[in-house]
Design a protein around this motif. Sequence first.
Motif, short mmCIF file in Angstrom:
data_model
loop_
_atom_site.label_atom_id
_atom_site.label_comp_id
_atom_site.label_asym_id
_atom_site.label_seq_id
_atom_site.Cartn_x
_atom_site.Cartn_y
_atom_site.Cartn_z
N VAL A 128 76.44 40.95 24.52
CA VAL A 128 76.32 42.38 24.80
C VAL A 128 76.94 42.69 26.16
O VAL A 128 77.65 43.69 26.34
CB VAL A 128 74.85 42.82 24.74
CG1 VAL A 128 74.71 44.28 25.16
CG2 VAL A 128 74.29 42.61 23.33
N ARG A 129 76.69 41.81 27.14
CA ARG A 129 77.23 42.01 28.50
C ARG A 129 78.75 41.99 28.49
O ARG A 129 79.41 42.84 29.11
CB ARG A 129 76.67 40.93 29.42
CG ARG A 129 77.07 41.04 30.88
CD ARG A 129 76.49 39.89 31.69
NE ARG A 129 77.25 38.67 31.48
CZ ARG A 129 78.28 38.29 32.25
NH1 ARG A 129 78.67 39.06 33.26
NH2 ARG A 129 78.90 37.17 32.01
N LEU A 130 79.33 41.02 27.81
CA LEU A 130 80.78 40.90 27.80
C LEU A 130 81.44 42.06 27.07
O LEU A 130 82.48 42.57 27.51
CB LEU A 130 81.19 39.56 27.18
CG LEU A 130 80.83 38.31 27.99
CD1 LEU A 130 81.17 37.06 27.21
CD2 LEU A 130 81.52 38.31 29.35
N PHE A 131 80.87 42.49 25.95
CA PHE A 131 81.43 43.64 25.24
C PHE A 131 81.36 44.90 26.11
O PHE A 131 82.30 45.70 26.15
CB PHE A 131 80.69 43.86 23.91
CG PHE A 131 81.25 43.07 22.77
CD1 PHE A 131 82.29 43.58 21.99
CD2 PHE A 131 80.76 41.81 22.47
CE1 PHE A 131 82.82 42.84 20.93
CE2 PHE A 131 81.28 41.07 21.41
CZ PHE A 131 82.31 41.58 20.64
N ALA A 132 80.23 45.07 26.81
CA ALA A 132 80.09 46.25 27.69
C ALA A 132 81.10 46.20 28.83
O ALA A 132 81.69 47.22 29.21
CB ALA A 132 78.67 46.33 28.24
N GLY A 133 81.32 44.99 29.38
CA GLY A 133 82.32 44.86 30.44
C GLY A 133 83.71 45.20 29.96
O GLY A 133 84.48 45.89 30.65
N LEU A 134 84.06 44.72 28.77
CA LEU A 134 85.36 45.03 28.21
C LEU A 134 85.50 46.53 27.96
O LEU A 134 86.56 47.13 28.23
CB LEU A 134 85.57 44.27 26.91
CG LEU A 134 86.94 44.42 26.25
CD1 LEU A 134 88.01 43.75 27.09
CD2 LEU A 134 86.93 43.84 24.83
N GLY A 135 84.43 47.15 27.49
CA GLY A 135 84.46 48.59 27.25
C GLY A 135 84.66 49.39 28.51
O GLY A 135 85.42 50.36 28.54
N TYR A 136 83.99 48.97 29.60
CA TYR A 136 84.16 49.69 30.87
C TYR A 136 85.59 49.50 31.39
O TYR A 136 86.20 50.43 31.93
CB TYR A 136 83.15 49.20 31.90
CG TYR A 136 83.18 49.99 33.19
CD1 TYR A 136 82.90 51.35 33.21
CD2 TYR A 136 83.50 49.36 34.39
CE1 TYR A 136 82.93 52.06 34.39
CE2 TYR A 136 83.53 50.06 35.58
CZ TYR A 136 83.25 51.42 35.57
OH TYR A 136 83.29 52.14 36.74
N GLY A 137 86.16 48.31 31.21
CA GLY A 137 87.54 48.09 31.60
C GLY A 137 88.50 48.97 30.82
O GLY A 137 89.47 49.51 31.37
#
Length: 937
Positions: A128-137
């Motif tokens: 969940v953390r990595l997907f959210a980080g990619l989304g913010y990028g």
Amino acid sequence: MSEERQLHLLSSYRLATSYPLQQTPDEVAAWLNGFAALWHPAALAGAVQPPQASSSYDHDLPRTGFVYCVPEGAYLFQPDDWNQRVEQANAVVFRATASRAETIERLLSALRETGRATGLFDAPPEAVRLFAGLGYGYLMLDTLYEAMDHEKLLDAPGFWADVVAARDALERSEDYKASLKSAAEKLQAGREPVYSGSLYWLDWVHVDPKNLDTPWPASLAAGLPITVLASGETLEQLAEQAPDRFSELKAKIPPDLPQAVDLCCGSYRDREDALLPIESQLWNLRAARRATHKLFGVEPAVYGRKKSAFHPQLPGWLTHMGFKHAVLVSSDGGLIPSIRSSAVNWPGPDGKAVEAFTREPLPAHDPHTFFNLVYHLHQATSYDSAPTVSLVHKAEPAFATYHDLLALADLAPVFGDWTNLSRYFGGATSGDYIGVQSADEFFADYLDDRTTNLHRPDPVSGFPNHLRLRRRIDSTFTLAALHRALTPPTPEDEDSLRALTEVEDAIETRGVNIGAGGEESPTLTPLETHWAKKLADRVQARSADGQPGLMVFNPCGFTRRVALEINGVRGAIPVADPVKAAEFSGTAARLVVEVPSLGFAWVPRAGNAAPPKPRIKLADGLTVRNEFIECDVDATTGGIRSFRDLRTRATRFGQQLVFNPGSKMIARDVRVTNSGAALGEIVSTGDLVNDHDEILATFKQRVRAWLGRPVLELRIELDVKHQPTGYPWHAFYGARFGWRDERAVLFRGVNGSNAQTGYTRPVSPDYLEVRLGAERSFLFTGGLPFVQRHGARMADVILVPEGEQARTFDLLLATDRDVPMQTAQGWVSPSPVVFTEKGPPAIGAAGWLAHIDMPSLLLMSLRPCDPSEGANRAITGSLIETAGFSGAADLRFARDPNTAALVDGMGNVLQPLAMNGDAIPLEYSAGETLRVKAEWI
């Protein structure tokens, strides 16, 4: 549910591009959390495109299978039955809140209500953390294109294909990170055409001494570079009170290895250093380096502190103390130069420079930081040679989007690399050269802080009290060093020096919060007496017994005429060198004694000479005078009507006591209290009244002129009836000085230099100079630093603001001083006096024990130190150039040293010095601070 799922965050707001946006923190947090929730793997299941921020007007008619996020906060203009339309369309809607966890739970609850089963509901937190980080990028890059008015160059189909592949792999419990990294690399490839240079991210931690248990930011555990800013004292408290947190930090700072953590420690204690004596400021720097080395095994390379203490000389001092970089950022509202670049090459007057970081960090706990992050990134790429964004962690936990940034960094350096200051300056950038900054570019409002915020009982008087204590410490060390230059040390000497160092540490740790009178004075006094007596015994080793006298010592590097008031003198003594003036009353004597630089003068305590006759009338009517100056006291006010020199007889200063915002000074009595052969003195008493003739305070003001001393002493005593309240620069009792011509230019003493000033508040603990053509008129403040201009030709020295308990204050007036810092130092320095039963030393009644042949090279102190191998004793001397010119000088001692060297502020040898006969040759640049070590074999 339809497979054509789209995900939309409905809001009228977008990430800031051209200027920072401000809403309530909860509104911004809900927006960011809502967008991050849409990147949850369960939400992405079946989606055909990345989540988007959309206008609510475009979705008045919800579409089947769409997922809508509505952030809490600003009202959305939607149809009244919009929720019913969502239900009828079999769409999904959830509301985002300021809590990331609550927002995701609301999303998952809404998705579960649709009845669709997927294993992604239980996706691991790391995914969940990595997907959210990619989304913010993805969101940042899309917004950056807009901010820079640039074509969108992202390989959108390829990016989305990688996201889908990662989502599907996660659902199958397979490796999903490779696809996420591929997607992040496509974001990086889409960013590089927009700005192909390097981008830098700095992560700061301000350690709060009141919240030592606050966890470290996630970047520390992730192994990312961070910069920790704390005072040495705070780091000691961390080790003592939060050992687990300290151990966690120390594990990231292996000695003698490249470090991911920069220790940014510019002071042992955060205090008002910019207005403290030079030796006090150097002590604070030295103590900070020693504390960090003791705790971590390394010394800090970066100077930084929370309480502003910047000034023009700081770069040279930092280089002198071993710092390589500095943080030129005001964390407390202090005034510093306005600099657009994030990094500069900051030189001092001596030509020595440090690389300084100047970009104020953005608070990591504030959601506005991440809502406006694209704007800050755009500004950095537009104006910085090395675009930099920095974040700071204080006592509050970082906002959730900060963790999204770290997750993005785990995947790829999409928007640059995380670094610390040492790496930043070491391999990333060299700062823009900004030139030597003037003193008026820096100002920290210590008066308001100490009065309004700290409610100190000594907001003003703490400074002169500390200054005099500092000079007493330096004087005692100097006497010990002069003794060491003559005689090898004994164990008793070493014990005494350790005790003196402990007193110094106690006084400096307290700083200007010592209190009226100086609480450490009883501890310091015996050590002063010990070293003065020990030096007197050594100098008088071959003197004849049975000749009672006084040994007067001068711890300054220039000749002084010292005014003494001594009891126990039997009969009148001759007025002959070194005595320049004398008057007697019973067994009391008033003497003016000329003492050579770093030397002594012997004066008999008994005599049968005829009492000296006054050469001039030193006090008469309303006037005190000597052969240099003259002062008329105003019969109406009791203030100074005219202070002038006897050569031109032009008035230099007038003076009154004032209560701001308004008062009248009315004298009740003005009388001559002494008019002898050595001293003229007039005392005036009276009241300060308001417009209604109500007494605000009573005063006693004394002016003194000693024969042979070209200065006027001014002592002010106040009995305050009406306490000042409010802003201390507007409500205070003070001494107002005026000069005759508004064309005069003001200068002030700033850490040994004479700096022209046009500032309204030309603060200085040393002096204020009024220069008119060739005339130079000086007001020596004696550590009373807070000066405020009043109109074009007046200035107030603030004495009693709100809360101030001191009631006695000393000032000094002088004319045409060639080296004003000598007068400023000499006035507040003690002149140790030893009663002795021996006659004059064999070399004569007066002599020097050490000597510097350049008046502008001001000696701050001499100190015994550890000798090198092969030597049996050594001392160091700290000096500063005060006239603004480079040059050369010779330093001599009564006993010739065998070797000498230049050392830095920590005592490390920089350069051996070849003896020039009996002299140590010194070369210096304008404004330079230097330290020399002399050794005897």
